[in-house]
Design a protein around this motif. Structure first.
Motif: not given
Length: 264
Positions: A61-76, A105-115
């Motif tokens: 709920l906090r206003p500065d939350i950034k929602r949506g897909n992780f950018t490639p930079e963020e993933q990196n 943490k969620n993104f790591w387990h669902t997308h990045l753990k395999k990398r």
DNA sequence: AAACATAGCAACCGCATTTCC
DNA sequence: GGGAAATGCGGTTGCTATGTT
């Protein structure tokens, strides 16, 4: 001493938050802040424990939350920080404004753990072998440097980009193998990070300007294709990047020896 | 079309750490 | 300085949506 479990008291609600509860929490925090999570739900009129309220506010709920897909930079960034810090999600989140530890943490387990990132800085895709018994590593990218936060070192390249330049704008989107080459050169140089927008003042190299990117109509081409050119590339932060490399970027060409002199 | 499998993610739980009295 | 309370953190669960058979 035995600590009383959270929400032990009967009558406290658990599970997904309703819109009404969200509105009550937002309204209360906007008016009174959240100096005391324990007391907050009672004062706000919520049948939740303070812990649940805190979690809901911090992660959603906090206003500065950034929602949506992780950018490639963020993933990196997540990949490399996880390699460096391990499962210290809050420490990783501190490097990614607007992202929460839970989300990372969620993104790591669902997308990045395999990398994985090996000692040479290569990013690999973990894949199971044919007999499903062994994990093998498939190259995901060329080596990437993590930190270029304090300076730019964008070298001159000598790719012939003329096939990719279409006047009058002087640039175009490219979508073939060469964009991979350009992209990887960019990553080797900068690790995918633009610490700040380059400008003529702080960037002693190929010059480009975000206004060109964002305002094509006003762009008067200071560029023209040469046999050998310097270039910078602007990576689209909002682009999605996944295994099929569904991303795009643009290549800007600065004509060496242009009669107009430096572009910016 | 239905059953089952999988992915994604919000939320909870319990331990660790920090703050307060 | 010590104990209790409050908060932070990471692991895990369970629900929902989507994909597959």
């Amino acid at each position: 001493m035995v600590r009383a479990p959270c929400c032990e008291k009967l009558g406290l609600k658990k599970g997904p938050w309703t819109t009404e509860e969200d509105e009550i929490l937002i309204s209360y925090i906007n008016k009174h802040g959240h100096s005391n999570w324990r007391a907050l739900p009672k004062l706000a009129g919520l049948l939740r424990c303070g812990k649940s309220c805190r979690l809901r506010w911090i992660n959603y709920l906090r206003p500065d939350i950034k929602r949506g897909n992780f950018t490639p930079e963020e993933q990196n960034t997540v990949l490399h920080l996880h390699e460096k810090l391990g499962n210290r999600w809050s420490a990783i989140a501190a490097q990614l404004p607007g992202r929460t530890d839970n989300e990372i943490k969620n993104f790591w387990h669902t997308h990045l753990k395999k990398r994985v990132v090996n000692k040479q800085g290569h990013v690999y895709e973990k894949q199971k072998s044919a007999d499903d018994s062994v994990i093998v590593e498939q190259p995901k990218s060329k080596p990437q440097k993590l930190d270029c936060s304090n300076h730019y070192e964008f070298p001159s390249y000598s790719f012939d980009l003329s096939p990719f330049i279409d006047s009058p704008t002087g640039y175009k989107e490219i979508e073939n193998e060469q964009h991979v080459e350009v992209f990887e050169a960019f990553h080797q140089t900068c690790g995918g990070h633009w610490p700040e927008e380059p400008s003529a003042e702080n960037f002693n190299g190929p010059v480009f300007n975000s206004s060109v990117v964002n305002d094509e109509e006003q762009h008067q081409p200071p560029f023209r294709a040469m046999d050998s050119v310097e270039f910078g590339c602007y990576y689209n932060n909002g682009a999605k990047m996944d295994d099929s490399m569904e991303f795009w970027y643009r290549v800007f060409v600065k004509a060496g020896g242009s009669p107009n002199g430096p572009a910016f």
